[in-house]
Design a protein around this motif. Sequence first.
Motif, PDB file in Angstrom:
ATOM      1  N   HIS A   1      -9.727   2.033   1.247  1.00  0.00           N
ATOM      2  CA  HIS A   1      -9.242   2.771   2.417  1.00  0.00           C
ATOM      3  C   HIS A   1     -10.421   2.803   3.384  1.00  0.00           C
ATOM      4  O   HIS A   1     -11.390   3.542   3.159  1.00  0.00           O
TER       5      HIS A   1
ATOM      6  N   HIS B   1       0.853  -1.198   0.000  1.00  0.00           N
ATOM      7  CA  HIS B   1       0.000   0.000   0.000  1.00  0.00           C
ATOM      8  C   HIS B   1       0.885   1.243   0.000  1.00  0.00           C
ATOM      9  O   HIS B   1       1.476   1.590   1.028  1.00  0.00           O
TER      10      HIS B   1
ATOM     11  N   ASP C   1       2.301   2.861   3.347  1.00  0.00           N
ATOM     12  CA  ASP C   1       1.382   3.955   2.976  1.00  0.00           C
ATOM     13  C   ASP C   1       2.146   5.177   2.467  1.00  0.00           C
ATOM     14  O   ASP C   1       1.609   6.292   2.471  1.00  0.00           O
TER      15      ASP C   1
ATOM     16  N   HIS D   1       1.436   5.362  -2.104  1.00  0.00           N
ATOM     17  CA  HIS D   1       1.028   6.390  -3.080  1.00  0.00           C
ATOM     18  C   HIS D   1       2.330   7.055  -3.519  1.00  0.00           C
ATOM     19  O   HIS D   1       2.550   8.225  -3.226  1.00  0.00           O
TER      20      HIS D   1
HETATM   21 FE    FE Z   1      -3.264   5.167   1.535  1.00  0.00          FE
END
Ligand code: FE
Length: 420
Positions: free
Chosen positions: A251, A81, A325, A83
């Motif tokens: 999410h 996970h 994350d 970004h």
């Molecule tokens: Fe996230």
Amino acid sequence: MNGNIIIKNSSQLVTCSGFEARQGKDMSDLKIINDGTVVIEKGIIRAVGKTDETLAGFDESRFTVIDAFGKAVLPGFVDSHTHFVFGGYRAEEFSWRLRGDSYMEIMERGGGILNTVLATREAKKAELIETGRKRLDSMLSFGVTTVEGKSGYGLDYDTELKQLEVMSDLDNTHPVDIVRTFLGAHAVTKDYKGREDAYVEYMIENVMPEIAKRKLAEFCDIFCEKNVFSVDQSRRLLSRAQDFGFKLKIHADEIIQLGGAELAAELGAVSADHLLQASEKGIRDMAQKGVVATLLPGTAFSLKEPYAKGRYMIDNNCAVALATDLNPGSCFTESIPLIFALAVLYMNITTEEAVTALTINGAAALNRADTIGSIDVGKKGDVIVLEFPSYKYIPYHIGVSTVEKVVKDGKLVFEKGVTF
Ligand code: FE
Ligand code: NIG
């Protein structure tokens, strides 16, 4: 290099053996081989076992040989996970959070994700590739061999596609494998504020079909949160995504308990992520339906929110994965040792469970437990060598990487301490 490599004499070959997610108690058994060897041929694992027995069948002169005497060997980590493709930074917002502003307050007054959206829209593809590559280099140094990456900083047709194309390019040119997720419903743009239903329809009608057609993403995700997207809106978008052939992530229950975990179970999502506020029913539903609970303790740490109930989830038979994350807002880190230490110190997950959560369960969170996440014959030759004799040093050396070498597809791609 031809992808032929032998890693021999390991004090501890931590295989994490298996081809599916490990739930509950099964997360504790790392299937360790003392004095172990792994043989990788043409990038694929061909043999695993005790050194003497395993080496007997191979002519070592055909291989690059790494002597891992006194060192632990593990599967490459799977960061399931992130970004990691984005333009700009939000250091200023971080200092606002230090003085007491909350993440959601900053988002509601137009900062947060929308800030990064502006910068990502402006960024040229080449710039995003350049910064993305540096982040991947850093992840690799922490032992990550497969990473998931989300769009969601475009929120329009062109930029959502641009982010996914950047990841596709990086996947072809960087050793780390990238699994792409379409997160067009990460926030609502200013022009759709108060018209979230219409925004969801825009994504479904105008962006999703093209991404599906060009196979630019394998997963679809949504930020299901109070004042972002409701459970109903999430159900609508994710169901349509399923029709288009996407697998699902969500999410869920990050800041407010909305029922995202329950929705993930209802839709058969591969994973539900964050889960700081997941309900007991949501946790039971996930365990029963085999939804991987992906926990992101770096985000709880950075936002000063209470940690997800990792111990409770495992005790209630969930399959837990851990991930960074990595993003420019709620958790700007690619540090696996930080995540690992937070998990064992503050979520009361054991060190063995945390290893499982970053390997075979990370792979399961990406629907890839059959090809990565463990040292098993037939899987990709993605393996790391630690500079210490046991996996127990990973959280013990707090916040510092213990990874000495990274082998990806049977090739040595990172070595600690090689300086110029
Ligand atoms: Fe996230
Ligand atoms: O997973 N919660 C939503 N999305 C990201 C944060 C994105 C950002 O702040 O840029 C997360 O924490």
